[in-house]
Design an enzyme around this catalytic site. Structure first.
Site, PDB file in Angstrom:
ATOM      1  N   GLY A  46     -18.257 -39.115 -32.323  1.00 51.71           N
ATOM      2  CA  GLY A  46     -17.666 -37.905 -31.760  1.00 51.71           C
ATOM      3  C   GLY A  46     -16.460 -37.489 -32.563  1.00 51.71           C
ATOM      4  O   GLY A  46     -15.863 -38.300 -33.281  1.00 51.71           O
ATOM      5  N   GLN A  51      -8.546 -33.371 -34.298  1.00 52.04           N
ATOM      6  CA  GLN A  51      -8.652 -34.438 -35.301  1.00 52.04           C
ATOM      7  C   GLN A  51      -8.819 -33.877 -36.709  1.00 52.04           C
ATOM      8  O   GLN A  51      -8.623 -34.600 -37.682  1.00 52.04           O
ATOM      9  CB  GLN A  51      -9.816 -35.375 -34.987  1.00 52.04           C
ATOM     10  CG  GLN A  51      -9.594 -36.183 -33.708  1.00 52.04           C
ATOM     11  CD  GLN A  51     -10.741 -37.137 -33.477  1.00 52.04           C
ATOM     12  OE1 GLN A  51     -11.741 -36.762 -32.879  1.00 52.04           O
ATOM     13  NE2 GLN A  51     -10.627 -38.352 -33.968  1.00 52.04           N
ATOM     14  N   CYS A  88     -11.603 -44.977 -32.678  1.00 52.37           N
ATOM     15  CA  CYS A  88     -11.372 -43.546 -32.896  1.00 52.37           C
ATOM     16  C   CYS A  88     -11.200 -43.313 -34.385  1.00 52.37           C
ATOM     17  O   CYS A  88     -10.497 -44.074 -35.060  1.00 52.37           O
ATOM     18  CB  CYS A  88     -10.106 -43.129 -32.149  1.00 52.37           C
ATOM     19  SG  CYS A  88      -9.671 -41.405 -32.371  1.00 52.37           S
ATOM     20  N   LEU A  89     -11.809 -42.241 -34.896  1.00 56.79           N
ATOM     21  CA  LEU A  89     -11.690 -41.940 -36.323  1.00 56.79           C
ATOM     22  C   LEU A  89     -10.238 -41.644 -36.711  1.00 56.79           C
ATOM     23  O   LEU A  89      -9.884 -41.769 -37.883  1.00 56.79           O
ATOM     24  CB  LEU A  89     -12.588 -40.752 -36.690  1.00 56.79           C
ATOM     25  CG  LEU A  89     -14.101 -41.005 -36.566  1.00 56.79           C
ATOM     26  CD1 LEU A  89     -14.871 -39.735 -36.861  1.00 56.79           C
ATOM     27  CD2 LEU A  89     -14.552 -42.142 -37.482  1.00 56.79           C
ATOM     28  N   HIS A 130     -13.654 -39.649 -24.051  1.00 60.88           N
ATOM     29  CA  HIS A 130     -12.758 -39.864 -25.199  1.00 60.88           C
ATOM     30  C   HIS A 130     -12.480 -38.536 -25.920  1.00 60.88           C
ATOM     31  O   HIS A 130     -11.332 -38.221 -26.233  1.00 60.88           O
ATOM     32  CB  HIS A 130     -13.428 -40.877 -26.140  1.00 60.88           C
ATOM     33  CG  HIS A 130     -12.675 -41.154 -27.406  1.00 60.88           C
ATOM     34  ND1 HIS A 130     -12.192 -42.409 -27.713  1.00 60.88           N
ATOM     35  CD2 HIS A 130     -12.342 -40.365 -28.459  1.00 60.88           C
ATOM     36  CE1 HIS A 130     -11.582 -42.356 -28.886  1.00 60.88           C
ATOM     37  NE2 HIS A 130     -11.666 -41.137 -29.361  1.00 60.88           N
ATOM     38  N   GLU A 131     -13.551 -37.774 -26.174  1.00 61.55           N
ATOM     39  CA  GLU A 131     -13.378 -36.536 -26.957  1.00 61.55           C
ATOM     40  C   GLU A 131     -12.638 -35.472 -26.158  1.00 61.55           C
ATOM     41  O   GLU A 131     -11.765 -34.787 -26.694  1.00 61.55           O
ATOM     42  CB  GLU A 131     -14.728 -36.007 -27.450  1.00 61.55           C
ATOM     43  CG  GLU A 131     -15.490 -36.942 -28.379  1.00 61.55           C
ATOM     44  CD  GLU A 131     -14.666 -37.506 -29.530  1.00 61.55           C
ATOM     45  OE1 GLU A 131     -13.734 -36.823 -30.002  1.00 61.55           O
ATOM     46  OE2 GLU A 131     -14.930 -38.645 -29.937  1.00 61.55           O
ATOM     47  N   HIS A 134      -8.937 -35.931 -26.166  1.00 60.57           N
ATOM     48  CA  HIS A 134      -8.258 -35.470 -27.391  1.00 60.57           C
ATOM     49  C   HIS A 134      -7.708 -34.054 -27.234  1.00 60.57           C
ATOM     50  O   HIS A 134      -6.710 -33.699 -27.868  1.00 60.57           O
ATOM     51  CB  HIS A 134      -9.240 -35.441 -28.566  1.00 60.57           C
ATOM     52  CG  HIS A 134      -9.322 -36.721 -29.345  1.00 60.57           C
ATOM     53  ND1 HIS A 134      -8.252 -37.241 -30.042  1.00 60.57           N
ATOM     54  CD2 HIS A 134     -10.361 -37.575 -29.574  1.00 60.57           C
ATOM     55  CE1 HIS A 134      -8.635 -38.361 -30.659  1.00 60.57           C
ATOM     56  NE2 HIS A 134      -9.909 -38.587 -30.380  1.00 60.57           N
TER      57      HIS A 134
HETATM   58 ZN    ZN Z   1     -10.967 -40.219 -30.990  1.00 64.63          ZN
END
Ligand code: ZN
Length: 154
Positions: A46, A51, A88-89, A130-131, A134
């Site tokens: 995701g 991000q 998380c990226l 999670h997304e 953000h």
């Molecule tokens: Zn993340």
């Protein structure tokens, strides 16, 4: 399409609240295509617009069932709970244990600004939570149970 730079923790943009999308224009379509490409390139499940430095309420998710695009997503219902690893990226090389709902039902808009319902269990439920978090500047590391751990390099 192009890869976008993924912002990493410490970048203040990750802590800001994103704005609602009013309309899908060419810029937004390109952003979403780029986000999907960037997510796949980074082996993520995701990615949220902040991000890649864009403060708009857009997320993309693919838990292995094809890409799901969610514009202005909102969680409608959750049930159960699951406790497991999350990464998380924007926090490269780390993971931690986070408790999330086992089931999530969310509403969002697609590229034509039609309302869609997205439901998921297990990894999909975790990814949706999670997304969407953000978009309000919330990172999973704020909710880790115990220590944030180092991922073993492969
Ligand atoms: Zn993340």
């Amino acid at each position: 399409m192009a890869l976008r730079n993924i912002r990493v923790e410490g970048d203040p943009i990750l802590r800001k609240r994103c704005r609602e999308v009013e309309a899908v224009d060419d810029r937004l379509s390109i952003l979403i295509s780029d986000m999907i490409e960037t997510m796949y390139d980074a082996d993520g499940v995701g990615l949220a617009a902040p991000q890649v430095g864009i403060l708009k309420r857009v997320v993309v998710i693919d838990v292995g069932e094809g890409p799901v695009i969610m514009i202005n997503p909102e969680i409608l219902e959750t049930s159960g709970s699951q406790t497991g690893q999350e990464g998380c990226l924007s926090v490269p090389g780390k993971f931690g244990i986070v408790t999330r709902p086992m089931y999530v039902k969310a509403k969002a808009y697609d590229l034509d600004m039609n309302e869609i319902i997205v439901e998921g269990e297990e990894l999909m439920a975790r990814a949706i939570c999670h997304e969407i978090a953000h978009l309000d500047g919330d990172l999973y590391i704020d909710h880790v149970e115990g220590e944030l751990m180092d991922a073993v390099a492969d």
